[in-house]
Design a protein around this motif. Sequence first.
Motif: not given
Length: 100
Positions: A39-40, A42, A54, A56, A65-66, A69
């Motif tokens: 989980e990010s 962002t 988002y 990673s 990263e990202d 989604w």
Amino acid sequence: MKAVLAGTVIAEADESDLVRIEGNWYFPPASIAPDTLVESPTPYTCPWKGEAQYFSVQTDSGLHEDYAWSYPHPYPSAFDRVGKDFSGYVAFDPRVEVGP
């Protein structure tokens, strides 16, 4: 269909189980390889789909990263527009290879 990044298969499912939205293939949650998504924080909210989560993507080559989604709780009106409930389905950045 497979989603592959740096030689790692991130997701795999029959094309009939995927959802195509705005040129992106969304994979069902059960098709995602374990321990590949992180989980990010962002933030992003789509005007018609809702709030995105988002992620990673973790591969042997590192953390990207990202690169993914999902919409855990899309707006109900989005289901009508897409024609299917895509809650929790995951799409990938164009740098992830998606194909047969």
